[in-house]
Design an enzyme around this catalytic site. Structure first.
Site, PDB file in Angstrom:
ATOM      1  N   HIS A 223      64.519 -42.847 -36.497  1.00  9.26           N
ATOM      2  CA  HIS A 223      63.415 -42.552 -35.591  1.00  9.26           C
ATOM      3  C   HIS A 223      63.726 -43.150 -34.236  1.00  9.26           C
ATOM      4  O   HIS A 223      64.257 -44.268 -34.162  1.00  9.26           O
ATOM      5  CB  HIS A 223      62.097 -43.136 -36.137  1.00  9.26           C
ATOM      6  CG  HIS A 223      60.908 -42.443 -35.581  1.00  9.26           C
ATOM      7  ND1 HIS A 223      60.444 -42.718 -34.320  1.00  9.26           N
ATOM      8  CD2 HIS A 223      60.124 -41.464 -36.084  1.00  9.26           C
ATOM      9  CE1 HIS A 223      59.399 -41.934 -34.082  1.00  9.26           C
ATOM     10  NE2 HIS A 223      59.187 -41.162 -35.128  1.00  9.26           N
TER      11      HIS A 223
ATOM     12  N   ASP B 172      58.675 -38.516 -42.825  1.00  2.78           N
ATOM     13  CA  ASP B 172      58.986 -37.326 -43.616  1.00  2.78           C
ATOM     14  C   ASP B 172      59.635 -37.629 -44.960  1.00  2.78           C
ATOM     15  O   ASP B 172      59.731 -36.746 -45.806  1.00  2.78           O
ATOM     16  CB  ASP B 172      59.923 -36.401 -42.818  1.00  2.78           C
ATOM     17  CG  ASP B 172      59.184 -35.712 -41.691  1.00  2.78           C
ATOM     18  OD1 ASP B 172      57.981 -35.464 -41.866  1.00  2.78           O
ATOM     19  OD2 ASP B 172      59.801 -35.444 -40.652  1.00  2.78           O
TER      20      ASP B 172
HETATM   21  N1  CMC Z   1      71.200 -40.097 -40.601  1.00  3.35           N
HETATM   22  C1  CMC Z   1      72.369 -40.621 -40.227  1.00  3.35           C
HETATM   23  N2  CMC Z   1      72.589 -41.135 -39.008  1.00  3.35           N
HETATM   24  C2  CMC Z   1      71.557 -41.110 -38.146  1.00  3.35           C
HETATM   25  C3  CMC Z   1      70.313 -40.594 -38.478  1.00  3.35           C
HETATM   26  C4  CMC Z   1      70.140 -40.063 -39.774  1.00  3.35           C
HETATM   27  N3  CMC Z   1      68.986 -39.532 -40.158  1.00  3.35           N
HETATM   28  N4  CMC Z   1      69.477 -40.698 -37.427  1.00  3.35           N
HETATM   29  C5  CMC Z   1      70.187 -41.268 -36.463  1.00  3.35           C
HETATM   30  N5  CMC Z   1      71.457 -41.521 -36.885  1.00  3.35           N
HETATM   31  C6  CMC Z   1      72.544 -42.140 -36.118  1.00  3.35           C
HETATM   32  C7  CMC Z   1      73.222 -41.069 -35.265  1.00  3.35           C
HETATM   33  O1  CMC Z   1      74.268 -40.431 -35.945  1.00  3.35           O
HETATM   34  C8  CMC Z   1      73.688 -41.903 -34.102  1.00  3.35           C
HETATM   35  O2  CMC Z   1      74.828 -42.612 -34.481  1.00  3.35           O
HETATM   36  P1  CMC Z   1      76.026 -42.892 -33.450  1.00  3.35           P
HETATM   37  O3  CMC Z   1      75.406 -43.694 -32.338  1.00  3.35           O
HETATM   38  O4  CMC Z   1      77.026 -43.630 -34.267  1.00  3.35           O
HETATM   39  O5  CMC Z   1      76.490 -41.528 -33.004  1.00  3.35           O
HETATM   40  C9  CMC Z   1      72.566 -42.912 -33.912  1.00  3.35           C
HETATM   41  O6  CMC Z   1      71.977 -43.068 -35.199  1.00  3.35           O
HETATM   42  C10 CMC Z   1      71.493 -42.458 -32.937  1.00  3.35           C
HETATM   43  O7  CMC Z   1      71.062 -41.177 -33.348  1.00  3.35           O
HETATM   44  P2  CMC Z   1      70.351 -40.141 -32.398  1.00  3.35           P
HETATM   45  O8  CMC Z   1      70.358 -38.799 -33.056  1.00  3.35           O
HETATM   46  O9  CMC Z   1      70.935 -40.247 -31.018  1.00  3.35           O
HETATM   47  O10 CMC Z   1      68.882 -40.757 -32.361  1.00  3.35           O
HETATM   48  P3  CMC Z   1      67.636 -40.050 -31.734  1.00  3.35           P
HETATM   49  O11 CMC Z   1      66.694 -41.115 -31.378  1.00  3.35           O
HETATM   50  O12 CMC Z   1      68.047 -39.073 -30.701  1.00  3.35           O
HETATM   51  O13 CMC Z   1      67.083 -39.174 -32.979  1.00  3.35           O
HETATM   52  C11 CMC Z   1      65.942 -38.460 -34.885  1.00  3.35           C
HETATM   53  C12 CMC Z   1      65.984 -39.482 -33.742  1.00  3.35           C
HETATM   54  C13 CMC Z   1      64.649 -38.616 -35.657  1.00  3.35           C
HETATM   55  C14 CMC Z   1      65.981 -37.043 -34.310  1.00  3.35           C
HETATM   56  C15 CMC Z   1      67.164 -38.715 -35.803  1.00  3.35           C
HETATM   57  O14 CMC Z   1      67.052 -39.981 -36.400  1.00  3.35           O
HETATM   58  C16 CMC Z   1      67.327 -37.622 -36.857  1.00  3.35           C
HETATM   59  O15 CMC Z   1      67.903 -36.566 -36.554  1.00  3.35           O
HETATM   60  N6  CMC Z   1      66.811 -37.860 -38.103  1.00  3.35           N
HETATM   61  C17 CMC Z   1      66.900 -36.869 -39.151  1.00  3.35           C
HETATM   62  C18 CMC Z   1      65.798 -35.827 -38.977  1.00  3.35           C
HETATM   63  C19 CMC Z   1      64.440 -36.404 -39.290  1.00  3.35           C
HETATM   64  O16 CMC Z   1      64.228 -37.062 -40.302  1.00  3.35           O
HETATM   65  N7  CMC Z   1      63.473 -36.092 -38.400  1.00  3.35           N
HETATM   66  C20 CMC Z   1      62.093 -36.517 -38.568  1.00  3.35           C
HETATM   67  C21 CMC Z   1      61.691 -37.516 -37.527  1.00  3.35           C
HETATM   68  S1  CMC Z   1      60.176 -38.367 -37.883  1.00  3.35           S
HETATM   69  C22 CMC Z   1      58.953 -37.154 -37.807  1.00  3.35           C
HETATM   70  C23 CMC Z   1      58.870 -36.454 -36.521  1.00  3.35           C
HETATM   71  O17 CMC Z   1      58.853 -37.061 -35.445  1.00  3.35           O
HETATM   72  O18 CMC Z   1      58.785 -35.249 -36.567  1.00  3.35           O
END
Ligand code: CMC
Length: 386
Positions: A269, A323
């Site tokens: 998140h 989720d």
């Molecule tokens: N699994 C594995 N690695 C992850 C994950 C994950 N679920 N989430 C973040 N990371 C890693 C990502 O690979 C990156 O690593 P590195 O710096 O080594 O490249 C680092 O953490 C930062 O990730 P990011 O994608 O830049 O983080 P963000 O803040 O842009 O994304 C997020 C937040 C929620 C989109 C992301 O955590 C994600 O895609 N999660 C999976 C989808 C999910 O569960 N979404 C529901 C979110 S909560 C409900 C809502 O708001 O709708």
């Protein structure tokens, strides 16, 4: 020279995904992502989930204070009176492809409300109240209607003797729900009702800032919520657990997914660096449901995944989000997977409308800037010479 310095200064301010950039002021919701605390209008979400109802929480979010008994009864009654949707909307939904995603059906039907209630009066509190009531009342009816329509059935009319959550489950399943199931579902709605400036709420505020009507605000937010990085993750969690298949596959599956740089659905998140407080509550609600209505082996798999992921992803601040356990709760309630995100939308309509109202109170149209990365001025070559 001066212009170049300006461009460099703007580039230094650029944050992809607007991470950490304040884009509005808001008094609706606060997240302490380090300590895992979420509050709506100052009230902890744990207290609201255990002591309030979704409609009471909706009132709090939108009007800023908890209602007294009289205000709540009036709001509940207004919502109850506006639950039905026009036969024209039901007919329109009958023409939607039955294999289409219910989020697309919801976005189209939410937008269509603007055609029926077009006398926009954004400075009139009665108009605001009426629009809130209509959207909170009709969105669940439209979600349930599409579910029956796509099965080739006629939608069920809402039942006046049933409260909000029970009535939705009744319209969906054609059965009056068990009171515990209805109470747990209502708590799920509370937990999903608001979450500050997430993507769909930002989308709602941007749309609101043009002074368009609230149905367009909610329709644009529904479209934004649908994506797998936002609300759409909840159905992907179950698909992922089913793909893993068994507890002994959790470790190798996770190691493979991490090595392939795949995102683990229901984890991570932007705001939380600890386990999402909503995931903590949802996990308890899931356990209550399993105690009452029978266990789900996917829950054991989910817990194992959470434990193994704590070692691998925990050091990066990646823990279960809202989720991760919500899908297991909805599955136990007998809700089809592709309705999980529309249910998220039913709940989040409360938050979107709170932000709509707040945006109107101090409006300035959103119009950020960009860093241009395209060509410098070019000569146009006539088509015959290209
Ligand atoms: N699994 C594995 N690695 C992850 C994950 C994950 N679920 N989430 C973040 N990371 C890693 C990502 O690979 C990156 O690593 P590195 O710096 O080594 O490249 C680092 O953490 C930062 O990730 P990011 O994608 O830049 O983080 P963000 O803040 O842009 O994304 C997020 C937040 C929620 C989109 C992301 O955590 C994600 O895609 N999660 C999976 C989808 C999910 O569960 N979404 C529901 C979110 S909560 C409900 C809502 O708001 O709708």
């Amino acid at each position: 020279m001066v212009a170049e310095a300006g461009i460099q200064a703007t580039a230094a301010l650029y944050r992809p995904g607007l991470e950490g950039v304040p884009a509005t002021q808001s008094a609706v919701c606060d997240i302490d992502g380090q300590r895992g605390i979420l509050s709506y209008r100052g009230y902890r979400v744990e207290d609201l989930a255990s002591q309030s109802t979704f409609l009471e929480t909706t009132y709090l979010l939108i009007w800023g204070e908890l209602p007294d008994a009289e205000q709540l009864a009036a709001f509940e009654q207004e919502v109850q009176m506006h639950r039905r949707v026009s036969f024209r909307i039901r007919d329109m939904m009958k023409s939607f492809p039955s294999q289409g995603h219910p989020m697309d059906a919801l976005q189209a039907s939410a937008a269509s409300l603007g055609l029926f209630y077009s006398r926009r009066a954004l400075d009139n509190p009665e108009y605001i109240y009426g629009a809130v009531v209509r959207l909170i009342a009709k969105i669940p009816t439209m979600v349930a209607a599409f579910q029956l329509i796509r099965k080739g059935q006629d939608p069920i009319q809402p039942r006046d003797d049933l409260a909000y959550a029970s009535n939705f489950l009744y319209m969906l399943t054609e059965r009056e729900p068990d009171p515990l199931a209805a109470r747990i579902f209502d708590a799920c709605l509370i937990l999903h009702a608001e979450h500050s400036l997430n993507a769909s709420t930002f989308s709602a505020r941007v749309t609101a800032s043009t002074l368009t009507d609230p149905y367009a605000v909610v329709a644009s937010a529904v479209g934004t919520l649908a994506g797998p990085l936002h609300g759409g993750a909840n159905e992907d969690v179950l698909t992922m657990l089913e793909e893993i298949g068994s507890e002994d596959q959790v470790e190798p599956w996770l190691d493979r997914a991490i090595a392939e740089k795949r995102k683990i659905m229901g984890f991570g998140h932007r705001e939380y660096k600890v386990k999402d407080p909503r995931a903590v509550i949802l996990q308890k609600l899931a356990e209550q449901l399993f105690d009452a209505f029978g266990h789900d082996p996917l829950y054991d798999l989910a817990r194992k995944l959470e434990a193994v992921a704590a070692d691998r992803l925990g050091p990066k601040g990646i823990y279960p989000n809202v989720d991760f356990y919500s899908g297991l709760v909805y599955r136990k309630l007998g809700i089809p997977e592709d309705l999980f995100t529309p249910i998220f939308a039913i709940a989040r309509t409360a938050g979107w409308l709170a932000h709509w109202k707040e945006q109107l109170g101090a409006n300035r149209i959103f119009r950020p800037t960009q860093i241009y990365t395209g060509y410098a001025a070019r000569e146009l070559t006539p088509i015959e010479a290209r």
